[in-house]
Design an enzyme around this catalytic site. Structure first.
Site, short mmCIF file in Angstrom:
data_model
loop_
_atom_site.label_atom_id
_atom_site.label_comp_id
_atom_site.label_asym_id
_atom_site.label_seq_id
_atom_site.Cartn_x
_atom_site.Cartn_y
_atom_site.Cartn_z
N PHE A 123 12.32 -2.13 -2.65
CA PHE A 123 11.02 -1.84 -3.26
C PHE A 123 11.29 -0.98 -4.49
O PHE A 123 11.82 0.13 -4.38
CB PHE A 123 10.17 -1.09 -2.24
CG PHE A 123 8.78 -0.77 -2.67
CD1 PHE A 123 7.78 -1.71 -2.57
CD2 PHE A 123 8.45 0.50 -3.15
CE1 PHE A 123 6.47 -1.42 -2.94
CE2 PHE A 123 7.16 0.80 -3.54
CZ PHE A 123 6.16 -0.16 -3.42
N GLU A 127 11.18 5.42 -11.44
CA GLU A 127 11.91 5.45 -12.71
C GLU A 127 12.19 6.91 -13.00
O GLU A 127 11.62 7.80 -12.37
CB GLU A 127 11.06 4.84 -13.83
CG GLU A 127 10.67 3.41 -13.57
CD GLU A 127 9.87 2.81 -14.73
OE1 GLU A 127 9.64 3.52 -15.73
OE2 GLU A 127 9.48 1.64 -14.60
N GLY A 131 8.35 8.87 -10.95
CA GLY A 131 8.64 9.03 -9.53
C GLY A 131 7.34 9.40 -8.85
O GLY A 131 6.67 8.57 -8.24
N TRP A 156 17.06 5.14 -8.22
CA TRP A 156 17.10 5.58 -6.81
C TRP A 156 16.53 4.51 -5.88
O TRP A 156 15.69 4.80 -5.02
CB TRP A 156 16.30 6.89 -6.64
CG TRP A 156 16.69 7.91 -7.65
CD1 TRP A 156 17.87 8.56 -7.74
CD2 TRP A 156 15.87 8.41 -8.74
NE1 TRP A 156 17.86 9.40 -8.82
CE2 TRP A 156 16.64 9.34 -9.45
CE3 TRP A 156 14.57 8.16 -9.17
CZ2 TRP A 156 16.15 10.00 -10.57
CZ3 TRP A 156 14.10 8.82 -10.28
CH2 TRP A 156 14.87 9.73 -10.96
N ILE A 157 16.97 3.29 -6.07
CA ILE A 157 16.40 2.20 -5.27
C ILE A 157 17.22 1.99 -3.99
O ILE A 157 18.40 1.64 -4.04
CB ILE A 157 16.31 0.89 -6.08
CG1 ILE A 157 15.47 1.11 -7.37
CG2 ILE A 157 15.75 -0.24 -5.22
CD1 ILE A 157 14.05 1.63 -7.14
N ILE A 337 21.91 27.34 15.87
CA ILE A 337 22.20 27.44 17.31
C ILE A 337 23.66 27.06 17.58
O ILE A 337 24.32 27.66 18.43
CB ILE A 337 21.21 26.58 18.12
CG1 ILE A 337 19.81 27.21 18.06
CG2 ILE A 337 21.67 26.38 19.57
CD1 ILE A 337 18.68 26.36 18.64
N GLU A 363 9.31 8.25 -0.99
CA GLU A 363 7.97 7.71 -0.66
C GLU A 363 6.88 8.78 -0.85
O GLU A 363 5.91 8.84 -0.10
CB GLU A 363 7.98 7.08 0.73
CG GLU A 363 8.97 5.92 0.73
CD GLU A 363 8.81 4.90 1.80
OE1 GLU A 363 7.69 4.76 2.30
OE2 GLU A 363 9.81 4.23 2.10
N THR A 365 6.83 12.94 -2.62
CA THR A 365 7.28 14.28 -2.21
C THR A 365 6.20 14.94 -1.34
O THR A 365 5.06 14.46 -1.26
CB THR A 365 7.48 15.17 -3.45
OG1 THR A 365 6.23 15.23 -4.15
CG2 THR A 365 8.56 14.60 -4.38
N1 CAA Z 1 -4.95 2.65 -1.81
C1 CAA Z 1 -5.59 1.89 -2.73
N2 CAA Z 1 -5.77 2.30 -4.00
C2 CAA Z 1 -5.26 3.49 -4.34
C3 CAA Z 1 -4.59 4.32 -3.42
C4 CAA Z 1 -4.45 3.85 -2.12
N3 CAA Z 1 -3.81 4.57 -1.20
N4 CAA Z 1 -4.22 5.45 -4.07
C5 CAA Z 1 -4.65 5.34 -5.34
N5 CAA Z 1 -5.29 4.15 -5.49
C6 CAA Z 1 -5.93 3.64 -6.67
C7 CAA Z 1 -7.14 4.49 -7.06
O1 CAA Z 1 -8.29 4.05 -6.37
C8 CAA Z 1 -7.23 4.24 -8.54
O2 CAA Z 1 -7.80 2.96 -8.77
P1 CAA Z 1 -9.16 2.77 -9.67
O3 CAA Z 1 -8.85 3.35 -11.02
O4 CAA Z 1 -9.36 1.30 -9.68
O5 CAA Z 1 -10.20 3.53 -8.95
C9 CAA Z 1 -5.78 4.13 -8.95
O6 CAA Z 1 -5.06 3.75 -7.79
C10 CAA Z 1 -5.23 5.40 -9.53
O7 CAA Z 1 -5.47 6.41 -8.58
P2 CAA Z 1 -5.27 7.93 -8.94
O8 CAA Z 1 -6.06 8.27 -10.17
O9 CAA Z 1 -5.47 8.73 -7.71
O10 CAA Z 1 -3.72 7.92 -9.38
P3 CAA Z 1 -2.81 9.08 -9.82
O11 CAA Z 1 -2.16 8.69 -11.08
O12 CAA Z 1 -3.53 10.40 -9.75
O13 CAA Z 1 -1.64 9.04 -8.71
C11 CAA Z 1 -0.58 9.34 -6.62
C12 CAA Z 1 -1.86 8.97 -7.37
C13 CAA Z 1 -1.00 9.49 -5.18
C14 CAA Z 1 0.03 10.65 -7.09
C15 CAA Z 1 0.43 8.20 -6.79
O14 CAA Z 1 0.92 8.12 -8.11
C16 CAA Z 1 1.62 8.32 -5.85
O15 CAA Z 1 1.50 7.99 -4.68
N6 CAA Z 1 2.79 8.77 -6.34
C17 CAA Z 1 4.00 8.82 -5.57
C18 CAA Z 1 4.70 7.51 -5.61
C19 CAA Z 1 5.76 7.39 -4.58
O16 CAA Z 1 5.51 7.53 -3.39
N7 CAA Z 1 6.97 7.06 -5.02
C20 CAA Z 1 8.04 6.82 -4.12
C21 CAA Z 1 8.84 5.65 -4.57
S1 CAA Z 1 9.18 4.42 -3.38
C22 CAA Z 1 10.44 4.98 -2.41
O17 CAA Z 1 10.76 6.13 -2.37
C23 CAA Z 1 11.06 3.95 -1.60
C24 CAA Z 1 12.41 4.28 -1.05
O18 CAA Z 1 13.40 4.07 -1.70
C25 CAA Z 1 12.55 4.79 0.31
#
Ligand code: CAA
Length: 380
Positions: A123, A127, A131, A156-157, A337, A363, A365
């Site tokens: 997934f 970038e 992140g 970091w994929i 421990i 996924e 922070t």
């Molecule tokens: N479900 C559906 N829609 C969602 C949603 C959700 N859970 N969360 C946000 N949205 C939608 C919002 O409704 C909004 O849509 P509209 O404009 O149409 O209303 C849009 O997305 C933007 O929402 P926000 O304004 O809330 O977005 P934001 O820019 O403030 O960011 C955030 C929200 C929660 C911080 C998000 O950017 C986020 O989750 N960031 C972290 C990403 C992440 O987890 N990265 C990890 C990488 S993957 C990984 O780690 C895999 C691995 O290797 C193990």
């Protein structure tokens, strides 16, 4: 309220526990040291159905529930979090994403081998500057009519080099911000797609983590998931379930460290008695066990909500936030421990302590989880 597992859920948990003891434990220290991917073990996990646990059997999945997935993730993570992250990404980010939002053709072609464990997936969202701020995608997917042209770098994929199928999030129309982002299925071997070197990590060292480079990679439009511009929502929806998996991973790391510390405390003698008879150690064990139980309940609740078709955004974020903090605290205490023994590799707890840290980072922070929880608490 019923706090009992079904007969099937207990059997699946026990099967994962046996697998972890028999197949993951031997060699786990060496794999961590040499940064060796658990190739054979992942193959066997696939054969047991643990790589497509929640996928419908018609797409080669095991058709199990999310509660079972949490139980399996906990058991595998007690022993080997490098193997369990592969299981988590394949199940909840890649298979779930394709099953929930893919077309029939995409499911036939890509989901079936992934759910059967014949292939694994990755997934690709993160970038260097996207992140936490996932809307700031610099990787572009230019619309060229019947195909997209991908350019950019992902960082970091997980499963970076071992995957065959990559779900890549990229910006098609920057003016539309997050509504201009798409999710595309990229195959290993597509022209212009190269894999950078393995990252030399603090923990989960047996998993392979890479940068991915896209240089004019042509991806047919039929490989887009969902409507044009659905990519950001796709990533958010998929990550919600992913957070349950990582919460369960954190829970397993904590529980594994606790079990080692408890057993050690019963054996190790100081001042003429087992250290478990000293109140200082008893208090530590009591705190660890209490926090682990609370983390387990949060994980199971999030899984239960998902299984019952109820909203689980907040529950998943709470489970991940709390379980990852418990994993960090508990593993530090487990090393304490064990004293000097805890600081050497043979006793496993130092590895669990290093592995725990990533659960507060990937996924989303801990800070991101708090943002998600606060947004859910405060929105009308
Ligand atoms: N479900 C559906 N829609 C969602 C949603 C959700 N859970 N969360 C946000 N949205 C939608 C919002 O409704 C909004 O849509 P509209 O404009 O149409 O209303 C849009 O997305 C933007 O929402 P926000 O304004 O809330 O977005 P934001 O820019 O403030 O960011 C955030 C929200 C929660 C911080 C998000 O950017 C986020 O989750 N960031 C972290 C990403 C992440 O987890 N990265 C990890 C990488 S993957 C990984 O780690 C895999 C691995 O290797 C193990």
């Amino acid at each position: 309220m019923i706090f009992e597992l079904t007969e099937e859920q207990r059997m699946i948990r026990d099967a994962a526990r046996d697998f972890a003891q028999q197949e993951l434990k031997p060699g786990v220290i060496e794999r961590d040291e040499k940064q060796q991917f658990p190739t054979e073990q992942i193959k066997k996990l696939g054969e047991l159905g643990f790589l497509g646990m929640m996928v419908d059997p018609k797409y080669n999945g095991a058709g199990l529930d999310t509660v079972s997935y949490v139980l399996v993730m906990e058991e595998l993570s007690k022993i080997d979090a490098s193997a369990s992250v592969v299981v988590s990404v394949n199940n909840s980010l890649v298979c779930y994403g394709l099953e929930a939002y893919g077309t029939e053709e995409q499911k036939e072609k890509y989901l079936k081998p992934l759910a059967a464990g014949i292939q694994i997936g990755a997934f690709c969202l993160s970038e260097t500057e996207a992140g936490s701020d996932a809307t700031s995608q610099r990787t572009t997917a230019e619309d060229k009519g019947d195909y997209y042209l991908i350019n950019g770098t992902k960082n970091w994929i997980t499963n970076g080099s071992t995957a065959s199928t990559y779900l890549v999030i990229a910006q098609t129309d920057a003016r539309k911000k997050h509504h201009g982002i798409n999710a595309l299925i990229v195959e290993k071997g597509m022209a212009g797609f190269t894999i950078g070197p393995n990252e030399n990590k603090l923990g989960i060292r047996g998993s392979d983590t890479h940068s991915l480079l896209f240089d004019d990679v042509r991806v047919p439009k039929t490989n887009r998931i969902g409507e044009d511009g659905f990519g950001f929502k796709f990533a958010m929806k998929t990550l919600e379930g992913g957070r349950i998996g990582i919460a369960a991973q954190a829970l397993g790391i904590a529980a594994g460290a606790y079990e080692l510390a408890r057993d050690y405390a019963k054996e190790r003698q100081t001042f003429g008695k087992p250290i478990a008879n000293h109140q200082a150690i008893q208090f530590k064990l009591a705190d660890m066990a209490t926090q682990i139980e609370a983390a387990r309940l949060l994980c199971l609740k999030a899984a239960w909500l998902k299984d019952h078709g109820q909203p689980y955004t907040q529950a998943a974020a709470m489970a991940k936030l709390y379980a990852s903090e418990v994993a960090m605290r508990t593993t530090v205490e487990a090393v304490q421990i064990h004293g000097g023994y805890g600081y050497v590799k043979e006793y496993h707890v130092e590895r669990l302590m290093r592995d725990a840290k990533i659960t507060q980072i990937y996924e989303g922070t801990s800070e991101i989880q708090r943002m998600v929880i606060a947004r859910e608490l405060l929105h009308d």
